[in-house]
Design a protein around this motif. Structure first.
Motif, PDB file in Angstrom:
ATOM      1  N   GLY A 142      19.281   4.102  -3.602  1.00 57.37           N
ATOM      2  CA  GLY A 142      18.752   3.588  -2.351  1.00 57.37           C
ATOM      3  C   GLY A 142      18.979   4.489  -1.152  1.00 57.37           C
ATOM      4  O   GLY A 142      18.726   4.082  -0.011  1.00 57.37           O
ATOM      5  N   GLU A 143      19.440   5.709  -1.399  1.00 60.00           N
ATOM      6  CA  GLU A 143      19.687   6.653  -0.311  1.00 60.00           C
ATOM      7  C   GLU A 143      18.773   7.864  -0.411  1.00 60.00           C
ATOM      8  O   GLU A 143      18.400   8.289  -1.503  1.00 60.00           O
ATOM      9  CB  GLU A 143      21.129   7.182  -0.367  1.00 60.00           C
ATOM     10  CG  GLU A 143      22.163   6.321   0.289  1.00 60.00           C
ATOM     11  CD  GLU A 143      23.479   7.076   0.385  1.00 60.00           C
ATOM     12  OE1 GLU A 143      24.130   6.979   1.448  1.00 60.00           O
ATOM     13  OE2 GLU A 143      23.872   7.761  -0.586  1.00 60.00           O
ATOM     14  N   VAL A 144      18.455   8.441   0.739  1.00 59.91           N
ATOM     15  CA  VAL A 144      17.891   9.779   0.838  1.00 59.91           C
ATOM     16  C   VAL A 144      18.846  10.558   1.731  1.00 59.91           C
ATOM     17  O   VAL A 144      19.121  10.156   2.857  1.00 59.91           O
ATOM     18  CB  VAL A 144      16.471   9.775   1.463  1.00 59.91           C
ATOM     19  CG1 VAL A 144      15.943  11.206   1.567  1.00 59.91           C
ATOM     20  CG2 VAL A 144      15.528   8.906   0.657  1.00 59.91           C
ATOM     21  N   GLY A 175      21.686   4.741   7.591  1.00 58.24           N
ATOM     22  CA  GLY A 175      22.132   5.836   6.729  1.00 58.24           C
ATOM     23  C   GLY A 175      23.347   6.567   7.242  1.00 58.24           C
ATOM     24  O   GLY A 175      23.801   6.366   8.372  1.00 58.24           O
ATOM     25  N   ARG A 176      23.874   7.440   6.388  1.00 58.29           N
ATOM     26  CA  ARG A 176      25.014   8.263   6.790  1.00 58.29           C
ATOM     27  C   ARG A 176      24.559   9.354   7.758  1.00 58.29           C
ATOM     28  O   ARG A 176      23.406   9.733   7.789  1.00 58.29           O
ATOM     29  CB  ARG A 176      25.643   8.968   5.591  1.00 58.29           C
ATOM     30  CG  ARG A 176      25.856   8.126   4.361  1.00 58.29           C
ATOM     31  CD  ARG A 176      26.600   8.955   3.333  1.00 58.29           C
ATOM     32  NE  ARG A 176      26.292   8.512   1.980  1.00 58.29           N
ATOM     33  CZ  ARG A 176      26.961   8.909   0.911  1.00 58.29           C
ATOM     34  NH1 ARG A 176      27.963   9.762   1.041  1.00 58.29           N
ATOM     35  NH2 ARG A 176      26.633   8.482  -0.295  1.00 58.29           N
ATOM     36  N   ALA A 190      24.858  19.768   8.429  1.00 56.75           N
ATOM     37  CA  ALA A 190      24.940  18.456   9.055  1.00 56.75           C
ATOM     38  C   ALA A 190      23.999  17.521   8.315  1.00 56.75           C
ATOM     39  O   ALA A 190      22.904  17.916   7.922  1.00 56.75           O
ATOM     40  CB  ALA A 190      24.556  18.534  10.527  1.00 56.75           C
ATOM     41  N   GLU A 191      24.420  16.287   8.128  1.00 59.89           N
ATOM     42  CA  GLU A 191      23.642  15.361   7.319  1.00 59.89           C
ATOM     43  C   GLU A 191      22.776  14.437   8.160  1.00 59.89           C
ATOM     44  O   GLU A 191      23.188  13.933   9.205  1.00 59.89           O
ATOM     45  CB  GLU A 191      24.565  14.506   6.450  1.00 59.89           C
ATOM     46  CG  GLU A 191      23.787  13.504   5.589  1.00 59.89           C
ATOM     47  CD  GLU A 191      24.657  12.793   4.576  1.00 59.89           C
ATOM     48  OE1 GLU A 191      25.856  13.125   4.483  1.00 59.89           O
ATOM     49  OE2 GLU A 191      24.146  11.913   3.864  1.00 59.89           O
ATOM     50  N   VAL A 192      21.565  14.228   7.652  1.00 61.61           N
ATOM     51  CA  VAL A 192      20.674  13.186   8.162  1.00 61.61           C
ATOM     52  C   VAL A 192      20.462  12.234   6.987  1.00 61.61           C
ATOM     53  O   VAL A 192      19.791  12.580   6.013  1.00 61.61           O
ATOM     54  CB  VAL A 192      19.330  13.762   8.635  1.00 61.61           C
ATOM     55  CG1 VAL A 192      18.379  12.640   9.033  1.00 61.61           C
ATOM     56  CG2 VAL A 192      19.544  14.728   9.797  1.00 61.61           C
ATOM     57  N   GLY A 193      21.067  11.066   7.061  1.00 63.88           N
ATOM     58  CA  GLY A 193      21.016  10.128   5.943  1.00 63.88           C
ATOM     59  C   GLY A 193      20.087   8.957   6.214  1.00 63.88           C
ATOM     60  O   GLY A 193      19.956   8.503   7.354  1.00 63.88           O
ATOM     61  N   LEU A 194      19.435   8.480   5.161  1.00 64.20           N
ATOM     62  CA  LEU A 194      18.569   7.314   5.261  1.00 64.20           C
ATOM     63  C   LEU A 194      18.960   6.307   4.187  1.00 64.20           C
ATOM     64  O   LEU A 194      19.175   6.684   3.032  1.00 64.20           O
ATOM     65  CB  LEU A 194      17.098   7.691   5.081  1.00 64.20           C
ATOM     66  CG  LEU A 194      16.532   8.704   6.084  1.00 64.20           C
ATOM     67  CD1 LEU A 194      16.331  10.056   5.401  1.00 64.20           C
ATOM     68  CD2 LEU A 194      15.209   8.223   6.671  1.00 64.20           C
ATOM     69  N   ARG A 195      19.060   5.047   4.563  1.00 55.76           N
ATOM     70  CA  ARG A 195      19.360   3.975   3.618  1.00 55.76           C
ATOM     71  C   ARG A 195      18.138   3.072   3.512  1.00 55.76           C
ATOM     72  O   ARG A 195      17.716   2.478   4.491  1.00 55.76           O
ATOM     73  CB  ARG A 195      20.570   3.177   4.090  1.00 55.76           C
ATOM     74  CG  ARG A 195      20.796   1.870   3.371  1.00 55.76           C
ATOM     75  CD  ARG A 195      21.150   2.029   1.911  1.00 55.76           C
ATOM     76  NE  ARG A 195      22.452   2.627   1.717  1.00 55.76           N
ATOM     77  CZ  ARG A 195      23.023   2.785   0.524  1.00 55.76           C
ATOM     78  NH1 ARG A 195      22.370   2.407  -0.566  1.00 55.76           N
ATOM     79  NH2 ARG A 195      24.198   3.346   0.413  1.00 55.76           N
ATOM     80  N   LEU A 196      17.554   2.999   2.325  1.00 55.94           N
ATOM     81  CA  LEU A 196      16.364   2.178   2.114  1.00 55.94           C
ATOM     82  C   LEU A 196      16.737   0.699   2.090  1.00 55.94           C
ATOM     83  O   LEU A 196      17.888   0.332   1.851  1.00 55.94           O
ATOM     84  CB  LEU A 196      15.688   2.574   0.803  1.00 55.94           C
ATOM     85  CG  LEU A 196      15.310   4.056   0.666  1.00 55.94           C
ATOM     86  CD1 LEU A 196      14.731   4.323  -0.714  1.00 55.94           C
ATOM     87  CD2 LEU A 196      14.328   4.458   1.751  1.00 55.94           C
ATOM     88  N   LYS A 197      15.734  -0.151   2.338  1.00 61.21           N
ATOM     89  CA  LYS A 197      15.968  -1.592   2.344  1.00 61.21           C
ATOM     90  C   LYS A 197      16.322  -2.068   0.940  1.00 61.21           C
ATOM     91  O   LYS A 197      15.625  -1.762  -0.029  1.00 61.21           O
ATOM     92  CB  LYS A 197      14.724  -2.333   2.830  1.00 61.21           C
ATOM     93  CG  LYS A 197      14.377  -2.092   4.285  1.00 61.21           C
ATOM     94  CD  LYS A 197      13.099  -2.822   4.649  1.00 61.21           C
ATOM     95  CE  LYS A 197      12.701  -2.531   6.082  1.00 61.21           C
ATOM     96  NZ  LYS A 197      11.397  -3.186   6.427  1.00 61.21           N
ATOM     97  N   GLU A 198      17.387  -2.829   0.832  1.00 56.58           N
ATOM     98  CA  GLU A 198      17.789  -3.351  -0.462  1.00 56.58           C
ATOM     99  C   GLU A 198      16.767  -4.376  -0.928  1.00 56.58           C
ATOM    100  O   GLU A 198      16.361  -5.262  -0.173  1.00 56.58           O
ATOM    101  CB  GLU A 198      19.175  -3.992  -0.353  1.00 56.58           C
ATOM    102  CG  GLU A 198      19.788  -4.353  -1.681  1.00 56.58           C
ATOM    103  CD  GLU A 198      21.224  -4.800  -1.559  1.00 56.58           C
ATOM    104  OE1 GLU A 198      21.765  -5.312  -2.556  1.00 56.58           O
ATOM    105  OE2 GLU A 198      21.797  -4.635  -0.469  1.00 56.58           O
TER     106      GLU A 198
END
Length: 333
Positions: free
Chosen positions: A321-323, A228-229, A246-254
């Motif tokens: 697909g992002e949080v 994630g970002r 400040a960002e805490v980014g999560l990228r889910l599995k495609e």
């Protein structure tokens, strides 16, 4: 005494009732305004349509404090991290509602402690372990999973086989509310959400948010965080001494399917539930966003800033697909 000399009865009671009703309505109106403006007491509300055994069009809600919402979020997250079905999450939540009212108690009957009132003397762990919500939820699920066919059992029977309570039927009354919470934290196919009101929290630590996500959601969260970002939130720079994000980014599995969508929804609502203690001021996921201290704590569609004018293309919006979780931080002087 003649009829004309009799004193006439006083007719003040209707007037008094009218005044009393007006005062009551004014008080109710005051509290509603306080809630809508986020200046009143902070609270969280889970809502779902058709959760559990409710009819398809039935809207149910469950209101709680930030502390209770945070503990409910942890219980749901641990169940999801273990790959357990929604039924397991509902059983765990209903059990904690009965045992502790979703509060991490440092006391109880005999040596009972924590969310599930587990006893060190009965092999549940050390007092320190039991007072850790992630641990206590985890060991509850482990023992629940050992019960053959638990998903088909009545909730009271499944919970009792784990807890060995003196009042096993008491769990039943919490099942409808537990189903609403389960839906809010990740059940697929049911319109549901969890929102928290109150003023925006003070500054937090994005690294602590990352650590807590990893503890609650396990390996999948660590992978999503790695993809994630991260960094400062997009937007205008702010002068020193003011609060930035400040960002805490999560990228889910495609291509992760329903299981990954469930996890993403749970992570987004987990962040809202724990916003007060972790300094989270904004969450974006699946075309919606939540902003602390605005819009009565409700989720809003795309448009940023709670759907306000001029918010199209807001830099805080999450891609599919992002949080995206934003933590308040005070800039250096």
């Amino acid at each position: 005494m003649s009829e004309t000399d009799r004193p006439r009865p006083r007719r003040r009671r209707p007037f008094r009732k009218a005044v009393g009703l007006a005062v009551l309505l004014a008080v109710i109106g005051y509290f509603l305004v306080q809630r809508a403006s986020n200046s009143g007491p902070a609270y969280c509300t889970a809502s779902a349509t058709g959760a559990g055994t409710a009819g398809a069009g039935t809207v149910q809600t469950y209101e709680m404090t930030h502390e209770q919402a945070a503990n409910a979020a942890t219980i749901a997250a641990v169940g999801i991290s273990k790959g357990l079905p929604d039924r397991a999450v509902t059983i765990a939540l209903a059990t904690a509602m009965q045992e502790s009212a979703l509060r991490n108690l440092d006391h109880g009957d005999r040596d009972s402690l924590g969310l599930f009132q587990q006893r060190p003397s009965q092999g549940w762990g050390t007092p320190q372990q039991i007072m850790d919500p992630v641990y206590s939820a985890g060991i509850f699920y482990d023992r629940l999973a050992e019960i053959k066919g638990y998903t088909r059992l009545p909730l009271t029977v499944a919970a009792q086989k784990v807890q060995l309570s003196g009042f096993p039927q008491a769990y039943a009354k919490h099942e409808p509310d537990a189903a609403v919470l389960t839906a809010a934290f990740g059940e697929n196919g049911i319109p549901a959400s969890l929102a928290c009101s109150g003023p925006a929290p003070a500054a937090g630590d994005p690294e602590k948010v990352r650590a807590e996500l990893a503890r609650a959601f396990g390996k999948e969260a660590r992978e999503a965080l790695g993809a994630g970002r991260a960094g400062a939130a997009a937007g205008r720079s702010k002068p020193a001494g003011t609060v930035s994000e400040a960002e805490v980014g999560l990228r889910l599995k495609e291509g992760g399917g329903p299981a990954e969508a469930r996890r993403g929804r749970a992570m987004a609502h987990w962040a809202v539930a724990r916003s007060k203690e972790l300094g989270i001021v904004r969450v974006s996921y699946d075309g919606s966003s939540w902003v602390a201290g605005r819009d009565g704590g409700a989720w809003r569609g795309k448009g940023g800033e709670g759907g306000r004018k001029g918010g199209a293309g807001d830099p805080h919006d999450a891609a599919p697909g992002e949080v995206r979780i934003f933590v308040a931080r005070a800039t250096a002087h």
